[in-house]
Enzyme design. Structure first.
Site, PDB file in Angstrom:
ATOM      1  CG  HIS A 263      -2.085   0.815   1.266  1.00 13.56           C
ATOM      2  ND1 HIS A 263      -2.518   1.528   0.188  1.00 13.56           N
ATOM      3  CD2 HIS A 263      -2.951   1.125   2.286  1.00 13.56           C
ATOM      4  CE1 HIS A 263      -3.587   2.249   0.529  1.00 13.56           C
ATOM      5  NE2 HIS A 263      -3.869   2.027   1.806  1.00 13.56           N
ATOM      6  CG  HIS A 309      -4.601   0.447  -8.108  1.00 16.17           C
ATOM      7  ND1 HIS A 309      -5.931   0.362  -7.768  1.00 16.17           N
ATOM      8  CD2 HIS A 309      -4.044   1.321  -7.229  1.00 16.17           C
ATOM      9  CE1 HIS A 309      -6.162   1.162  -6.743  1.00 16.17           C
ATOM     10  NE2 HIS A 309      -5.028   1.746  -6.393  1.00 16.17           N
ATOM     11  CG  ASP A 364       2.736   4.644  -3.968  1.00 24.63           C
ATOM     12  OD1 ASP A 364       2.536   5.777  -3.516  1.00 24.63           O
ATOM     13  OD2 ASP A 364       2.182   3.624  -3.529  1.00 24.63           O
TER      14      ASP A 364
HETATM   15  N1  CMX Z   1       4.923  -6.582  -9.986  1.00 24.56           N
HETATM   16  C1  CMX Z   1       4.936  -7.941  -9.909  1.00 24.56           C
HETATM   17  N2  CMX Z   1       3.839  -8.682  -9.684  1.00 24.56           N
HETATM   18  C2  CMX Z   1       2.666  -8.013  -9.606  1.00 24.56           C
HETATM   19  C3  CMX Z   1       2.568  -6.631  -9.708  1.00 24.56           C
HETATM   20  C4  CMX Z   1       3.776  -5.903  -9.882  1.00 24.56           C
HETATM   21  N3  CMX Z   1       3.813  -4.571  -9.938  1.00 24.56           N
HETATM   22  N4  CMX Z   1       1.271  -6.276  -9.574  1.00 24.56           N
HETATM   23  C5  CMX Z   1       0.572  -7.407  -9.381  1.00 24.56           C
HETATM   24  N5  CMX Z   1       1.418  -8.473  -9.379  1.00 24.56           N
HETATM   25  C6  CMX Z   1       1.099  -9.874  -9.111  1.00 24.56           C
HETATM   26  C7  CMX Z   1       0.528 -10.010  -7.712  1.00 24.56           C
HETATM   27  O1  CMX Z   1       1.571 -10.042  -6.732  1.00 24.56           O
HETATM   28  C8  CMX Z   1      -0.261 -11.281  -7.833  1.00 24.56           C
HETATM   29  O2  CMX Z   1       0.651 -12.363  -7.758  1.00 24.56           O
HETATM   30  P1  CMX Z   1       0.301 -13.715  -6.927  1.00 24.56           P
HETATM   31  O3  CMX Z   1      -0.984 -14.205  -7.505  1.00 24.56           O
HETATM   32  O4  CMX Z   1       1.470 -14.588  -7.168  1.00 24.56           O
HETATM   33  O5  CMX Z   1       0.149 -13.270  -5.488  1.00 24.56           O
HETATM   34  C9  CMX Z   1      -0.800 -11.217  -9.247  1.00 24.56           C
HETATM   35  O6  CMX Z   1       0.051 -10.308  -9.966  1.00 24.56           O
HETATM   36  C10 CMX Z   1      -2.220 -10.723  -9.360  1.00 24.56           C
HETATM   37  O7  CMX Z   1      -2.320  -9.467  -8.730  1.00 24.56           O
HETATM   38  P2  CMX Z   1      -3.410  -8.407  -9.207  1.00 24.56           P
HETATM   39  O8  CMX Z   1      -4.757  -9.027  -9.094  1.00 24.56           O
HETATM   40  O9  CMX Z   1      -3.012  -7.818 -10.517  1.00 24.56           O
HETATM   41  O10 CMX Z   1      -3.218  -7.257  -8.126  1.00 24.56           O
HETATM   42  P3  CMX Z   1      -3.745  -7.231  -6.608  1.00 24.56           P
HETATM   43  O11 CMX Z   1      -5.076  -6.559  -6.617  1.00 24.56           O
HETATM   44  O12 CMX Z   1      -3.658  -8.549  -5.956  1.00 24.56           O
HETATM   45  O13 CMX Z   1      -2.652  -6.303  -5.925  1.00 24.56           O
HETATM   46  C11 CMX Z   1      -1.172  -4.451  -5.744  1.00 24.56           C
HETATM   47  C12 CMX Z   1      -2.562  -4.916  -6.192  1.00 24.56           C
HETATM   48  C13 CMX Z   1      -1.102  -2.930  -5.832  1.00 24.56           C
HETATM   49  C14 CMX Z   1      -0.945  -4.873  -4.289  1.00 24.56           C
HETATM   50  C15 CMX Z   1      -0.113  -5.088  -6.678  1.00 24.56           C
HETATM   51  O14 CMX Z   1      -0.326  -4.636  -8.002  1.00 24.56           O
HETATM   52  C16 CMX Z   1       1.311  -4.787  -6.240  1.00 24.56           C
HETATM   53  O15 CMX Z   1       1.846  -5.490  -5.382  1.00 24.56           O
HETATM   54  N6  CMX Z   1       1.970  -3.717  -6.846  1.00 24.56           N
HETATM   55  C17 CMX Z   1       3.283  -3.301  -6.422  1.00 24.56           C
HETATM   56  C18 CMX Z   1       3.192  -2.564  -5.083  1.00 24.56           C
HETATM   57  C19 CMX Z   1       2.523  -1.212  -5.241  1.00 24.56           C
HETATM   58  O16 CMX Z   1       2.821  -0.438  -6.137  1.00 24.56           O
HETATM   59  N7  CMX Z   1       1.606  -0.866  -4.290  1.00 24.56           N
HETATM   60  C20 CMX Z   1       0.996   0.480  -4.221  1.00 24.56           C
HETATM   61  C21 CMX Z   1      -0.468   0.504  -4.619  1.00 24.56           C
HETATM   62  C22 CMX Z   1      -1.062   1.873  -4.417  1.00 24.56           C
HETATM   63  C23 CMX Z   1      -1.486   2.046  -2.972  1.00 24.56           C
HETATM   64  O17 CMX Z   1      -2.449   1.357  -2.559  1.00 24.56           O
HETATM   65  O18 CMX Z   1      -0.908   2.808  -2.244  1.00 24.56           O
END
Ligand code: CMX
Length: 426
Positions: A263, A309, A364
């Site tokens: 987050h 996201h 971010d």
């Molecule tokens: N890099 C690598 N893998 C990623 C990814 C990224 N930027 N974004 C998603 N994935 C992966 C997830 O880890 C998940 O993997 P697993 O199934 O092995 O656990 C898979 O893709 C599916 O995820 P998703 O449905 O696309 O995304 P989620 O809704 O589960 O998660 C988020 C969303 C933001 C946590 C995720 O995209 C992420 O970890 N991004 C990087 C961290 C980040 O930038 N966070 C800030 C978000 C903004 C905020 O809330 O402040």
């Protein structure tokens, strides 16, 4: 001209009636279904919350009330706070009443500094910031009103007091945490002539040779202020507040969620990744080098911070706003150039990973590079900046929930055995 409280007092009876009529006439209508995948998948997409301060749709991103994110740059934090709470911008005279009111409430109690000074020197700035908020809990006007037996319909009034008392102090607390934690010298007093965002910039005490850091902080404060109520920080905050815990408890709970790397902490991780890229390639990498490095990160089991996201499926308009600021003021900065290049290259890489639903940058991905440019190089601090801004959304949501007499939040959980039986039709 009206005060914020007068404006809300006029609106609240109508809002209550609207909600009561909706429930009376359509209370049993189904608006969302829940699948087993959603139960195991963090309840993604389940519609179970009401939030009127802002909405986030997959294809447009943040809209605060009726104002799309792209129209927020240029606004001050106080205007956006008014917008979050009332759905409209204040006129100039009303804005001035709010700004004066916040200045009056801005003095941080001495005991807060004493608590912060006794924390371990290597405490995370987010832990210090949230501790400061929590240790002021005894100041809660809501608790006093509740203990005095005020009517439920009036709970919002003392919650608004807590909201304004807390928000007024956050820039000074956050700047104080920065100066203490990173040995920057004495705290800097608030400037009575500056608005909330610019005063925060002033109290941080960075040398602003270009004269645009205050503008960045104003932008930063409005862009991070709210993101509807299903995200970890807002949801945690509203769950805690729903037990009638006061805003000091609720806000610090919400911000503890913001401190997680998936987050709000992603902005610290994001700049770390960009700087590593710079170091590895001795400057701005080529597209090919960047592509290889992105794959290397993914293959080592790490996420690319700042990308993806839970709701969005397009480039976050908050990222667009930072990119526009960067292009205007930071075009020659290598770190910003890498951020811009990552935006050109990394979505193409992430699109090749089937499981990733959103390959686009979130808020971010760009903000850290801006801060770094102005000499705010201590990235463990970045989530505190996010918190100062997000507090406006969490506090506004709590005031409105109190005004609407929102009940305690208590969804139903199931055991895995129950779910197995349910899908077997038993
Ligand atoms: N890099 C690598 N893998 C990623 C990814 C990224 N930027 N974004 C998603 N994935 C992966 C997830 O880890 C998940 O993997 P697993 O199934 O092995 O656990 C898979 O893709 C599916 O995820 P998703 O449905 O696309 O995304 P989620 O809704 O589960 O998660 C988020 C969303 C933001 C946590 C995720 O995209 C992420 O970890 N991004 C990087 C961290 C980040 O930038 N966070 C800030 C978000 C903004 C905020 O809330 O402040």
């Amino acid at each position: 001209m009206a005060t914020l409280k007068e404006t809300l007092a006029k609106q609240i009876p109508g809002l209550r009636e609207e909600a009561a009529t909706l429930v009376k006439e359509h209370g049993d209508k189904e608006i969302s279904k829940v699948t087993l995948r959603q139960v195991f998948g963090g309840m993604r997409g389940v519609r179970g919350l009401v939030c009127d301060t802002s909405s986030v749709s997959p294809d447009t991103g943040l809209v605060i009330r009726h104002v799309p994110c792209k129209d927020l740059p240029g606004r001050k934090a106080e205007e956006v706070l008014w917008l979050l709470l009332t759905g409209e911008y204040p006129d100039d005279a009303s804005l001035k009443t709010l700004q004066d009111d916040l200045k009056r409430r801005g003095t941080v109690p001495d005991y807060v500094w004493k608590v912060l000074e006794t924390m371990p020197a290597d405490s995370h700035p987010m832990c210090m910031f949230n501790t400061a908020i929590l240790c002021m809990e005894k100041e809660s006007e809501f608790v006093k009103a509740y203990n005095a037996g005020v009517k439920k319909t009036e709970y919002w009034e003392s919650t608004l007091e807590d909201c304004l008392n807390i928000l007024a102090k956050l820039p000074a607390i956050a700047a104080g945490v920065y100066r203490l934690r990173f040995n920057k010298g004495d705290r800097i007093a608030s400037d009575p002539n500056l608005d909330w965002g610019a005063d925060y910039a002033h109290m941080l005490g960075l040398k602003d040779t270009e004269g645009t850091f205050e503008d960045l902080m104003r932008l930063y404060m409005v862009l991070h202020s709210d993101h509807e109520s299903g995200n970890v920080s807002a949801f945690s905050g509203s769950t805690v507040a729903s037990a009638l815990s006061d805003l000091y408890y609720a806000l610090s709970a919400g911000l503890n969620g913001l401190a997680g790397p998936l987050h709000g902490l992603a902005n610290q991780e994001c700049l770390r990744w960009v700087l590593k890229t710079k170091e590895k390639f001795g400057g701005v990498p080529t597209d090919e080098q960047l592509k290889d490095y992105a794959w290397e990160t993914l293959k080592s089991g790490k996420v690319i911070p700042g990308y993806g996201h839970a709701v969005l499926r397009v480039t976050d308009p908050r990222f667009d706003a930072f990119l526009a600021f960067g292009k205007k003021y930071l075009a020659d900065d290598e770190v910003f150039q890498i951020v811009a290049k990552v935006f050109d290259v990394v979505p193409g890489v992430l699109r090749e990973v089937k499981k990733i639903k959103d390959p686009w940058p979130n808020v971010d991905a760009g903000s850290g590079a801006m801060l770094y440019h102005y000499g705010l190089t201590e990235f463990p601090y970045y989530t505190v900046l996010f918190s100062v801004s997000r507090a406006m959304g969490i506090c506004s949501q709590t005031v409105l929930a109190r005004a609407m007499g929102a009940p305690i939040i208590r969804p139903k959980s199931s055991t895995t055995a129950w779910l197995k039986n349910a899908v077997a039709g038993k």
